[in-house]
Design an enzyme around this catalytic site. Sequence first.
Site, PDB file in Angstrom:
ATOM      1  N   LYS A  66      73.126 -82.504 -39.565  1.00  0.00           N
ATOM      2  CA  LYS A  66      74.182 -82.147 -40.516  1.00  0.00           C
ATOM      3  C   LYS A  66      75.359 -83.112 -40.365  1.00  0.00           C
ATOM      4  O   LYS A  66      75.654 -83.557 -39.238  1.00  0.00           O
ATOM      5  CB  LYS A  66      74.593 -80.700 -40.205  1.00  0.00           C
ATOM      6  CG  LYS A  66      75.532 -80.056 -41.198  1.00  0.00           C
ATOM      7  CD  LYS A  66      75.741 -78.579 -40.824  1.00  0.00           C
ATOM      8  CE  LYS A  66      76.674 -77.850 -41.759  1.00  0.00           C
ATOM      9  NZ  LYS A  66      76.809 -76.418 -41.435  1.00  0.00           N
ATOM     10  N   SER A 141      76.114 -73.242 -45.203  1.00  0.00           N
ATOM     11  CA  SER A 141      76.513 -74.583 -45.523  1.00  0.00           C
ATOM     12  C   SER A 141      75.527 -75.675 -45.093  1.00  0.00           C
ATOM     13  O   SER A 141      75.644 -76.798 -45.573  1.00  0.00           O
ATOM     14  CB  SER A 141      77.870 -74.859 -44.871  1.00  0.00           C
ATOM     15  OG  SER A 141      77.764 -74.793 -43.465  1.00  0.00           O
ATOM     16  N   SER A 165      75.471 -70.059 -41.647  1.00  0.00           N
ATOM     17  CA  SER A 165      75.163 -71.358 -42.264  1.00  0.00           C
ATOM     18  C   SER A 165      73.865 -72.026 -41.856  1.00  0.00           C
ATOM     19  O   SER A 165      73.476 -73.007 -42.463  1.00  0.00           O
ATOM     20  CB  SER A 165      76.301 -72.341 -42.007  1.00  0.00           C
ATOM     21  OG  SER A 165      77.265 -72.202 -43.014  1.00  0.00           O
TER      22      SER A 165
HETATM   23  N1  GLN Z   1      79.258 -69.019 -45.773  1.00  0.00           N
HETATM   24  C1  GLN Z   1      80.167 -68.742 -44.720  1.00  0.00           C
HETATM   25  C2  GLN Z   1      81.504 -69.370 -45.022  1.00  0.00           C
HETATM   26  O1  GLN Z   1      81.666 -69.784 -46.101  1.00  0.00           O
HETATM   27  C3  GLN Z   1      79.615 -69.259 -43.424  1.00  0.00           C
HETATM   28  C4  GLN Z   1      79.693 -70.712 -43.291  1.00  0.00           C
HETATM   29  C5  GLN Z   1      79.158 -71.219 -41.999  1.00  0.00           C
HETATM   30  O2  GLN Z   1      78.444 -70.525 -41.275  1.00  0.00           O
HETATM   31  N2  GLN Z   1      79.569 -72.420 -41.681  1.00  0.00           N
HETATM   32  O3  GLN Z   1      82.378 -69.431 -44.231  1.00  0.00           O
END
Ligand code: GLN
Length: 468
Positions: A66, A141, A165
């Site tokens: 990532k 994400s 994420s």
């Molecule tokens: N979707 C969640 C957020 O928007 C989690 C994101 C993540 O785990 N980085 O914060």
Amino acid sequence: MGWISDFKSRNSDIQSTIDTCLKTIALKDPELAAFVKVECDDSGRAASGAIASKSGKLRGVPIALKDNICVKGWEITCASRILKGYVAPYHATVVERLLSEGAVLIGRTNMDEFAFGSSCETSAYGPTRNPHDPSRAPGGSSGGSAAAVAADMVPVALGSDTGGSIRQPAAFCGVVGLKPTYGRVSRFGLVAFASSLDQIGPLTRSVEDAALVLEVIAGADRRDSTSADVPVDVYSKALGGPVKGLKIGIPKEFIGRGAEPAVEEGFRRCVELLAREGAEIVEVSLPHTEYAVSVYYVVAPCEASSNLARFDGVRYGRRDPAPRTLAELYERSRHDGFGTEAKRRIILGTYALSSGYYDAYYLKAMRVRRQMIREFNEVFKRVDLLATPTAPTGAFRIGEKTGDPLQMYLSDIFTISANLAGIPAVSIPSGVNAEGLPVGFQLMGRAFDESTLLKAAYAVEDKLGAAG
Ligand code: GLN
């Protein structure tokens, strides 16, 4: 058998494996946009130098990272304009560990900007598309990592998980996603989103691969004081062991919360398989999980707003070219550099931390978080694992939720608690919905007991595969 064991047992040629990955990327990525950049050249050398060592647990295994995990010499941007041109001066600890076991680093995968999101749509590079249906989001994400694995571009990718994420995109793309216990894997070299919640973990096509990668990346690190000095198990050895006698809790608050029928059905099927193997299924209650999303959306933006204060145009990445004053340098660099969701999180967090509101928001959220942790500890005295769906639906359409942040935030309703409690959790594919899109099953475990978690996930994967 997992991809890595198969690759090793066939003594596959590393060069031709890399060639196949690069060809698949060249073929599919123009449409899917899972990669921000392929960094590896044809000979398998990443920008950081010669990679494939002579030995190692991951010798020759192609891995994508990532775009928030630092590799020395690579541009690392967190899919944000503000980090454009920032070149990492050191390797993240996970990268050092992968390299010392012979992994081949293929490139950087797309993500929501600074990992803020559930769909990859907040990326400054534009969205990644779901390999199962390119009109849909891959989740987020770590959507680029999930799509790259699902589309056979790489067998393994690393992601980061702050509220879901790794697991939610794994569910949307039909792959396995593991969020380790907080402290299990060093965060050194991971660009921080919310430091009390972030963990790095693998996205793979099988539970066995996830176990093998965890073995390599886990363990204490003196450069991350929150990494825990708890012995690292040989996770792959636990796989295939009996699940008979394991107690699996079903938190009643998680069930019947508006998940689509195929998600509930997949969940039930997985629980039944575990029961058939001799696991004992018990209903449990975690009353405070009702507040998980609310608590998360105070705590995570507070930590994010503090962490993102360092991006001011002075030290990292983008700098406004013609400021008249220092204040204008900060303002313009941040105004132009951050996207809408990043700004929303910074504003939410700064507001909740400001004097006068701190007690009402941050402190209160932390109290509820502590209560939730207490409940999890109590429940784990009675059960070994907890089972829930991963996400309430299969992949939604690109653009479907971008106008409604609250709807987007709710797609993490099942995953957020594990981050707040610091416990490990895994998502495995549990079937497909009416539109033929994958849905996921989640297991959560006791802190630092990834072995039991992976053993049970492996049993479900195995039996589910056999059943059809
Ligand atoms: N979707 C969640 C957020 O928007 C989690 C994101 C993540 O785990 N980085 O914060």
